[in-house]
Design a protein around this motif. Structure first.
Motif, short mmCIF file in Angstrom:
data_model
loop_
_atom_site.label_atom_id
_atom_site.label_comp_id
_atom_site.label_asym_id
_atom_site.label_seq_id
_atom_site.Cartn_x
_atom_site.Cartn_y
_atom_site.Cartn_z
N ASN A 254 32.09 34.48 43.87
CA ASN A 254 31.71 34.61 42.65
C ASN A 254 31.99 35.89 41.87
OD1 ASN A 254 30.01 36.69 43.51
ND2 ASN A 254 28.25 35.02 43.82
N VAL A 260 31.10 32.23 48.37
CA VAL A 260 30.44 30.91 47.96
C VAL A 260 30.65 29.83 48.73
CG1 VAL A 260 30.25 29.19 46.03
CG2 VAL A 260 30.84 31.75 45.55
N GLN A 265 30.75 25.59 45.49
CA GLN A 265 31.81 25.90 44.68
C GLN A 265 32.08 25.10 43.53
OE1 GLN A 265 35.36 25.81 47.15
NE2 GLN A 265 34.68 27.31 48.58
#
Length: 408
Positions: A254, A260, A265
């Motif tokens: 991020n 992530v 995602q």
């Protein structure tokens, strides 16, 4: 591009070309000479361009200077001259300009042959990757040290030992014979696979350099596809695998630099062109009867380009993992399979299979168990996430695990 960024950029793109051609000309036993000439060329560029300004065509300027330095070296080194020049005169027209051939065609040919020399089984895996980064990718010693999370002295020793071994074994710079291509190609593909993974599964978050490792591995893999002799199914499968993984680069972290997870995602950040590229080369890889681990891993990566959690998706991924484990067992593959098992069958079955692995010293093992337990037993989930936090080394991994603990 700013002037102060141009020379580092050209070093990355042109150094490897000059070294490959000079090594092919002089022989691998004189790789240090090739590297010295290439380095001196860039030193002269730094000094000259700082005073006179940039030439109209910087790459052509570098090639001309490298040719002149190589010719001067040959003239002043009788032993090398006597050894090299007969071959050059035999294979090239009698003009001074073609003595050192830095044409695009010869650069491609030289780099391809260097790949097989650098990835020779007589040297170890780490040495192969280090040499590939230096000679085939144009990475500096500092960058290689960063990639291996080590220091410059260690990298230099590793490179020196590898070059000495190649010299003692008298390894030629040439493509293997047709009946040897498959066996030798296995080592080359393994090196490129590990080089890609060094960037993709990096243990420290240096996104620019890490992406470059992946892109360099893709470039080298594609050069194998461009050659008729090495354009084989397993090469296409590896390139497809790399393309699928690269398609999710922008979604893996991020804006704060935090990792992530796949399920979280943003699909809009996935690169659709790379996904289509992966699909094309996966289709190309199906031509032939050989099924490699790259085919199976590319198949798994292909199904991950579909974000929806459908039964078909996870059953296909599970079956591919089953085949992969039969072909080449790995605890990490077995661990990844248990996540697919939780999606395709049940969480209880996945927990039972995961705990059989007993990978107690792996933060990935405890992270997965924490994830599987979080909606069933928060106490066990907290225990495994805490274990994972203590074992994780990368800051982004620790941040991700801490977020999981906070969310319990």
């Amino acid at each position: 591009m700013n002037d102060d960024k141009l020379i580092p950029h050209l070093f990355r793109t042109e150094y490897r070309k000059i070294v490959a051609v000079l090594c092919k000309t002089f022989g691998l036993e004189h790789i240090e000479i090739a590297e010295d000439i290439a380095s001196d060329t860039f030193l002269q560029a730094s000094e000259t361009w700082g005073i006179k300004g940039l030439p109209d065509n910087p790459a052509a300027w570098l090639n001309t200077v490298a040719k002149n330095k190589a010719r001067n070296y040959l003239k002043h080194n009788k032993i090398l001259l006597d050894k090299i020049m007969p071959g050059i005169k035999y294979s090239a027209p009698q003009t001074e300009e073609t003595t050192i051939d830095l044409s695009a065609e010869n650069i491609r040919d030289s780099q391809l042959k260097m790949m097989f020399a650098v990835c020779h089984p007589c040297i170890g895996t780490e040495a192969q990757i280090a040499l590939a980064l230096r000679v085939l990718c144009g990475f500096g010693i500092d960058e290689i040290a960063s990639a291996f999370l080590t220091n410059k002295a260690t990298v230099n020793k590793r490179l020196v030992r590898a070059k000495d071994k190649l010299r003692r074994e008298n390894i030629p710079i040439e493509l293997p014979l047709p009946d040897e291509i498959n066996n030798r190609l296995d080592v080359v593909l393994r090196t490129l696979y590990l080089l890609y993974n060094e960037g993709y599964y990096a243990s420290q978050n240096e996104n620019i350099l890490r992406k470059e490792l992946c892109y360099e591995a893709m470039r080298l893999t594609f050069s194998l596809i461009e050659n008729e002799q090495t354009n084989l199914p397993q090469v296409n499968a590896l390139f497809a695998l790399m393309s699928f993984h690269a398609s999710r680069f922008e979604a893996r972290f991020n804006e704060k630099g935090e990792a992530v997870l796949y399920d979280e995602q943003d699909e809009a950040l996935w690169d659709k062109k790379l996904i289509q590229q992966g699909k094309y080369f996966l289709q190309q890889s199906s031509q032939g009867g050989q099924l490699s681990k790259y085919h199976l891993e590319a198949g798994i990566a292909y199904w991950h380009t579909y974000k929806e959690n459908t039964k078909e998706k996870w059953e296909n991924i599970l079956q591919l993992y089953n085949q992969l484990l039969m072909l080449e067992y790995s605890p990490v593959i077995a661990l990844n399979r248990t996540y697919a098992l939780s999606k395709a069958n049940s969480i209880d079955e996945a927990i039972a299979e995961a705990e059989k692995l007993e990978l107690n010293h792996s933060h990935l093992y405890h992270s997965l168990l924490g994830e599987l337990y979080k909606n069933k037993n928060t106490q066990k989930a907290a225990f495994h996430f805490s274990e994972a936090l203590g074992l994780a080394k990368a800051p982004e991994d620790k941040q991700l695990i801490q977020r999981k603990i906070d969310a319990l």
